[in-house]
Design a protein around this motif. Structure first.
Motif, PDB file in Angstrom:
ATOM      1  N   ALA A   2       0.825  -1.204   0.000  1.00  0.00           N
ATOM      2  CA  ALA A   2       0.000   0.000   0.000  1.00  0.00           C
ATOM      3  C   ALA A   2       0.861   1.256   0.000  1.00  0.00           C
ATOM      4  N   ASN A   3       2.103   1.152   0.433  1.00  0.00           N
ATOM      5  CA  ASN A   3       2.994   2.308   0.491  1.00  0.00           C
ATOM      6  C   ASN A   3       3.729   2.571  -0.818  1.00  0.00           C
ATOM      7  N   ILE A   4       3.543   1.711  -1.799  1.00  0.00           N
ATOM      8  CA  ILE A   4       4.197   1.914  -3.091  1.00  0.00           C
ATOM      9  C   ILE A   4       3.488   3.056  -3.803  1.00  0.00           C
ATOM     10  N   SER A   5       4.238   4.031  -4.249  1.00  0.00           N
ATOM     11  CA  SER A   5       3.638   5.211  -4.871  1.00  0.00           C
ATOM     12  C   SER A   5       3.196   4.927  -6.298  1.00  0.00           C
ATOM     13  N   GLN A   6       2.331   5.786  -6.791  1.00  0.00           N
ATOM     14  CA  GLN A   6       1.868   5.676  -8.174  1.00  0.00           C
ATOM     15  C   GLN A   6       3.049   5.853  -9.124  1.00  0.00           C
ATOM     16  N   LYS A   7       3.977   6.727  -8.764  1.00  0.00           N
ATOM     17  CA  LYS A   7       5.161   6.949  -9.592  1.00  0.00           C
ATOM     18  C   LYS A   7       5.963   5.648  -9.739  1.00  0.00           C
ATOM     19  N   SER A   8       6.048   4.875  -8.679  1.00  0.00           N
ATOM     20  CA  SER A   8       6.772   3.606  -8.725  1.00  0.00           C
ATOM     21  C   SER A   8       6.110   2.645  -9.706  1.00  0.00           C
ATOM     22  N   HIS A   9       4.783   2.634  -9.744  1.00  0.00           N
ATOM     23  CA  HIS A   9       4.077   1.764 -10.680  1.00  0.00           C
ATOM     24  C   HIS A   9       4.369   2.167 -12.121  1.00  0.00           C
ATOM     25  N   VAL A  10       4.377   3.453 -12.370  1.00  0.00           N
ATOM     26  CA  VAL A  10       4.662   3.949 -13.711  1.00  0.00           C
ATOM     27  C   VAL A  10       6.098   3.608 -14.097  1.00  0.00           C
ATOM     28  N   GLN A  11       7.024   3.776 -13.177  1.00  0.00           N
ATOM     29  CA  GLN A  11       8.425   3.457 -13.452  1.00  0.00           C
ATOM     30  C   GLN A  11       8.596   1.959 -13.725  1.00  0.00           C
ATOM     31  N   LEU A  12       7.883   1.132 -12.983  1.00  0.00           N
ATOM     32  CA  LEU A  12       7.965  -0.313 -13.196  1.00  0.00           C
ATOM     33  C   LEU A  12       7.448  -0.680 -14.583  1.00  0.00           C
ATOM     34  N   LEU A  13       6.307  -0.133 -14.953  1.00  0.00           N
ATOM     35  CA  LEU A  13       5.750  -0.414 -16.266  1.00  0.00           C
ATOM     36  C   LEU A  13       6.654   0.113 -17.371  1.00  0.00           C
ATOM     37  N   ALA A  14       7.187   1.306 -17.189  1.00  0.00           N
ATOM     38  CA  ALA A  14       8.094   1.879 -18.186  1.00  0.00           C
ATOM     39  C   ALA A  14       9.341   1.018 -18.356  1.00  0.00           C
ATOM     40  N   SER A  15       9.894   0.532 -17.269  1.00  0.00           N
ATOM     41  CA  SER A  15      11.100  -0.301 -17.358  1.00  0.00           C
ATOM     42  C   SER A  15      10.808  -1.614 -18.077  1.00  0.00           C
ATOM     43  N   TYR A  16       9.565  -2.050 -18.025  1.00  0.00           N
ATOM     44  CA  TYR A  16       9.144  -3.279 -18.686  1.00  0.00           C
ATOM     45  C   TYR A  16       8.989  -3.072 -20.190  1.00  0.00           C
ATOM     46  N   LEU A  17       8.570  -1.876 -20.597  1.00  0.00           N
ATOM     47  CA  LEU A  17       8.268  -1.610 -21.997  1.00  0.00           C
ATOM     48  C   LEU A  17       9.361  -0.881 -22.759  1.00  0.00           C
ATOM     49  N   LEU A  18      10.158  -0.076 -22.081  1.00  0.00           N
ATOM     50  CA  LEU A  18      11.147   0.759 -22.759  1.00  0.00           C
ATOM     51  C   LEU A  18      12.515   0.094 -22.820  1.00  0.00           C
ATOM     52  N   ASN A  19      13.302   0.550 -23.767  1.00  0.00           N
ATOM     53  CA  ASN A  19      14.693   0.091 -23.928  1.00  0.00           C
ATOM     54  C   ASN A  19      14.809  -1.422 -24.122  1.00  0.00           C
ATOM     55  N   GLN A  20      13.860  -1.998 -24.849  1.00  0.00           N
ATOM     56  CA  GLN A  20      13.907  -3.427 -25.157  1.00  0.00           C
ATOM     57  C   GLN A  20      14.657  -3.633 -26.467  1.00  0.00           C
ATOM     58  N   LYS A  21      15.291  -4.772 -26.597  1.00  0.00           N
ATOM     59  CA  LYS A  21      16.065  -5.082 -27.799  1.00  0.00           C
ATOM     60  C   LYS A  21      15.673  -6.467 -28.306  1.00  0.00           C
ATOM     61  N   PHE A  22      15.982  -6.729 -29.577  1.00  0.00           N
ATOM     62  CA  PHE A  22      15.708  -8.045 -30.137  1.00  0.00           C
ATOM     63  C   PHE A  22      16.849  -8.466 -31.053  1.00  0.00           C
ATOM     64  N   VAL A  23      16.889  -9.758 -31.293  1.00  0.00           N
ATOM     65  CA  VAL A  23      17.869 -10.337 -32.199  1.00  0.00           C
ATOM     66  C   VAL A  23      17.175 -11.486 -32.934  1.00  0.00           C
ATOM     67  N   VAL A  24      17.556 -11.711 -34.175  1.00  0.00           N
ATOM     68  CA  VAL A  24      16.960 -12.776 -34.976  1.00  0.00           C
ATOM     69  C   VAL A  24      18.009 -13.849 -35.220  1.00  0.00           C
ATOM     70  N   HIS A  25      17.613 -15.088 -34.959  1.00  0.00           N
ATOM     71  CA  HIS A  25      18.468 -16.243 -35.259  1.00  0.00           C
ATOM     72  C   HIS A  25      17.800 -17.022 -36.389  1.00  0.00           C
ATOM     73  N   TYR A  26      18.549 -17.289 -37.449  1.00  0.00           N
ATOM     74  CA  TYR A  26      18.025 -18.071 -38.561  1.00  0.00           C
ATOM     75  C   TYR A  26      19.122 -19.013 -39.025  1.00  0.00           C
ATOM     76  N   GLY A  27      18.918 -20.283 -38.756  1.00  0.00           N
ATOM     77  CA  GLY A  27      19.948 -21.261 -39.087  1.00  0.00           C
ATOM     78  C   GLY A  27      21.221 -20.957 -38.322  1.00  0.00           C
ATOM     79  N   GLU A  28      22.301 -20.772 -39.050  1.00  0.00           N
ATOM     80  CA  GLU A  28      23.593 -20.455 -38.452  1.00  0.00           C
ATOM     81  C   GLU A  28      23.803 -18.952 -38.281  1.00  0.00           C
ATOM     82  N   ALA A  29      22.931 -18.146 -38.884  1.00  0.00           N
ATOM     83  CA  ALA A  29      23.112 -16.696 -38.882  1.00  0.00           C
ATOM     84  C   ALA A  29      22.401 -16.038 -37.697  1.00  0.00           C
TER      85      ALA A  29
END
Length: 83
Positions: free
Chosen positions: A13-40
């Protein structure tokens, strides 16, 4: 056992609304991907949108995102999620 439940509730109950927004942002922002196809393997690239595949929050975020898609008469809306 009652003390544990009460302490757990009080702590969350003591977790602030700002903390929730920061948690969600950290989950969605600055994500990266890589593709693997066969040996490449591609270079690592940033993602522009989306949630991590197989994520627990993915279905909920999809519902929130699509819940307010406007609809008009004589219009059919179809949505698709592939996870």
């Amino acid at each position: 056992m009652t003390r544990f439940l009460k302490a757990s509730y009080t702590k969350s109950a003591n977790i602030s609304q700002k903390s929730h927004v920061q948690l969600l942002a950290s989950y969605l922002l600055n994500q990266k991907f890589v593709v693997h196809y066969g040996e490449a393997t591609s270079d690592v690239k940033p993602t522009a949108a989306g949630v991590p595949q197989g994520s627990v929050l993915g279905p909920l975020l999809y519902l929130l995102y699509t819940a307010d898609i406007p609809s008009t008469k004589n219009t059919t809306i179809a949505t698709f999620a592939d996870d």
